[in-house]
Write an enzyme that holds these catalytic residues in place. Structure first.
Site, PDB file in Angstrom:
ATOM      1  N   CYS A 135      -2.791   2.216  -5.821  1.00  0.00           N
ATOM      2  CA  CYS A 135      -3.544   0.993  -6.089  1.00  0.00           C
ATOM      3  C   CYS A 135      -4.982   1.134  -5.607  1.00  0.00           C
ATOM      4  O   CYS A 135      -5.233   1.176  -4.389  1.00  0.00           O
ATOM      5  CB  CYS A 135      -2.829  -0.154  -5.367  1.00  0.00           C
ATOM      6  SG  CYS A 135      -3.815  -1.634  -5.205  1.00  0.00           S
ATOM      7  N   CYS A 138      -6.300  -1.700  -3.479  1.00  0.00           N
ATOM      8  CA  CYS A 138      -5.784  -1.764  -2.099  1.00  0.00           C
ATOM      9  C   CYS A 138      -6.335  -0.621  -1.253  1.00  0.00           C
ATOM     10  O   CYS A 138      -6.683  -0.818  -0.099  1.00  0.00           O
ATOM     11  CB  CYS A 138      -4.259  -1.672  -2.065  1.00  0.00           C
ATOM     12  SG  CYS A 138      -3.433  -2.503  -3.421  1.00  0.00           S
ATOM     13  N   ASP A 139      -6.370   0.593  -1.811  1.00  0.00           N
ATOM     14  CA  ASP A 139      -6.650   1.776  -0.984  1.00  0.00           C
ATOM     15  C   ASP A 139      -7.959   2.487  -1.322  1.00  0.00           C
ATOM     16  O   ASP A 139      -8.312   3.475  -0.671  1.00  0.00           O
ATOM     17  CB  ASP A 139      -5.490   2.788  -1.126  1.00  0.00           C
ATOM     18  CG  ASP A 139      -4.183   2.186  -0.645  1.00  0.00           C
ATOM     19  OD1 ASP A 139      -4.215   1.429   0.332  1.00  0.00           O
ATOM     20  OD2 ASP A 139      -3.138   2.450  -1.265  1.00  0.00           O
TER      21      ASP A 139
END
Ligand code: NDP
Length: 337
Positions: A135, A138-139
């Protein structure tokens, strides 16, 4: 532990679950929506959504989802930020539990969506969270000024590549075929980014870096020639599609070989599953359209279907004097007559 009984429990908090919750709450069904620890669903992992009707300039995925969640809550949905851990659809009322609670439900809408597919490599498991990610939203921040690979050739891969191009120094999309599954416009958008390039047709043989404890590169195989070579990378974002999150429900509900729930539509309910009183919305049954707008639409349909089903069969939860009684699965079909 007291077992509370509810008219309608919605399992899953994504576009389908929240839309179902919003419709059900407005219909005064007092729905409980068990939205999961990672509430919001897959759309929380995407960047700009350009094709949701009504947002001419596009809308940020997480922003859209938070809006839907707030809308569901505004009309009285009880939101539970936990994962359902057990379910029994073989008796009626149905039974569900999550950490710290066990409840009964007269009707259920399953809207648990889908989770990211994995390449299935041992090196992927070993380096998960140490350079292997799923993701970008997210990361991505961990890869500032780095060289990263995005694996996949669908819209998600293009979307992730574009999100990462704003953070990473260089993004290389690695796809196993010469042509893309992604829509032309998404490929066009991605190609317009000067720091995004493409490697095709290559498959990933191994993600390298086990000794270093973090991703250092990938070993690739050129599909036409079978020749292997190594490319250095600091991160690998796997973006090869999704699988329905239906494991918990499969023992009770008809599903296909990929785990997608099979709908049993009748004249009054297009979202009915093989168990009367259980409805499915969004990616758990849809392997064709899989759009935010279609998930939201099917959430709306499931709420209307569940509402009609409850009106026909009566909801114990809405009649305070009702006695708790358990019927076996064999008896349930009689209720739909
Ligand atoms: P898709 O199924 O569309 O694409 C998956 C991609 O991964 C395909 O290119 C496939 O290759 C490749 N792939 C699958 N398995 C492997 C494997 N084992 N090894 C290597 N490559 C593999 O999934 P997406 O998640 O991209 O999209 C799902 C849906 O969501 C689509 O309908 C899409 O339009 C939508 N979406 C829309 C967005 C937007 O509009 N903003 C953003 C993201 C998704 P192959 O083509 O060879 O099968």
């Amino acid at each position: 532990m007291t077992v509370e009984r509810h008219a309608l429990v919605i399992v899953g908090g994504g576009p389908a679950g929240y839309t179902a919750a919003m419709y059900a709450a407005r219909a005064k069904l007092s729905p409980v929506c068990v939205e999961g620890y990672t509430a919001g669903g897959l759309i929380m992992t995407t960047g700009m959504v350009e094709n949701y009707p009504g947002f001419a300039q596009g809308v940020d995925g997480p922003e859209l989802m938070l809006g839907l969640r707030e809308q569901a809550e505004r009309f009285g949905t009880q939101l539970i930020a936990k994962d359902v851990t057990e379910i029994d659809l073989s008796t009626w009322p149905f039974r569900l539990s999550w950490h710290g609670a066990e409840v009964e439900a007269d009707a259920i809408i399953i809207a648990t969506g889908a989770t990211s597919k994995r390449l299935g490599l041992a090196s992927e498991d070993e380096l998960d969270g140490r350079g292997v990610a799923y993701c970008a939203a997210c990361d991505g921040a961990f890869f500032e000024d780095k060289r990263v690979a995005v694996i996949g050739g669908g819209d998600s891969a293009m979307d992730q590549a574009m999100a990462l191009s704003k953070i990473a120094r260089e993004v290389v999309v690695i796809h196993r075929r010469d042509s893309f599954r992604a829509s032309e416009i998404m490929v066009e958008h991605a190609r317009a980014h000067p720091n995004i390039s493409f490697l095709q047709p290559f498959t990933i043989q191994e993600i390298l870096g086990a000794e270093a404890g973090r991703v250092t590169g990938v070993r690739l195989c050129e599909e036409h020639t079978g020749v292997n070579h190594v490319e250095p990378f600091d991160g690998v974002f796997v973006s090869i599609g999704h699988q329905p999150a239906t494991e918990l429900f499969q023992p009770f509900l008809d599903h296909d070989s990929h785990g997608y729930l099979t709908l049993k539509p009748d004249a009054t309910a297009a979202t009915a599953t093989s168990v009367p009183g259980v409805f499915a919305a969004g990616d758990v049954h849809d392997r064709v359209y899989r759009q935010v707008v279609t998930a939201a639409g099917s959430g709306c349909m499931a709420a209307l279907d569940a509402g009609r089903w409850l009106a026909r069969h009566g909801s114990w939860a809405s009649s305070p004097g009702g006695a708790s009684h358990h019927k076996t699965a064999e008896v349930v079909p009689i209720l739909t007559a």
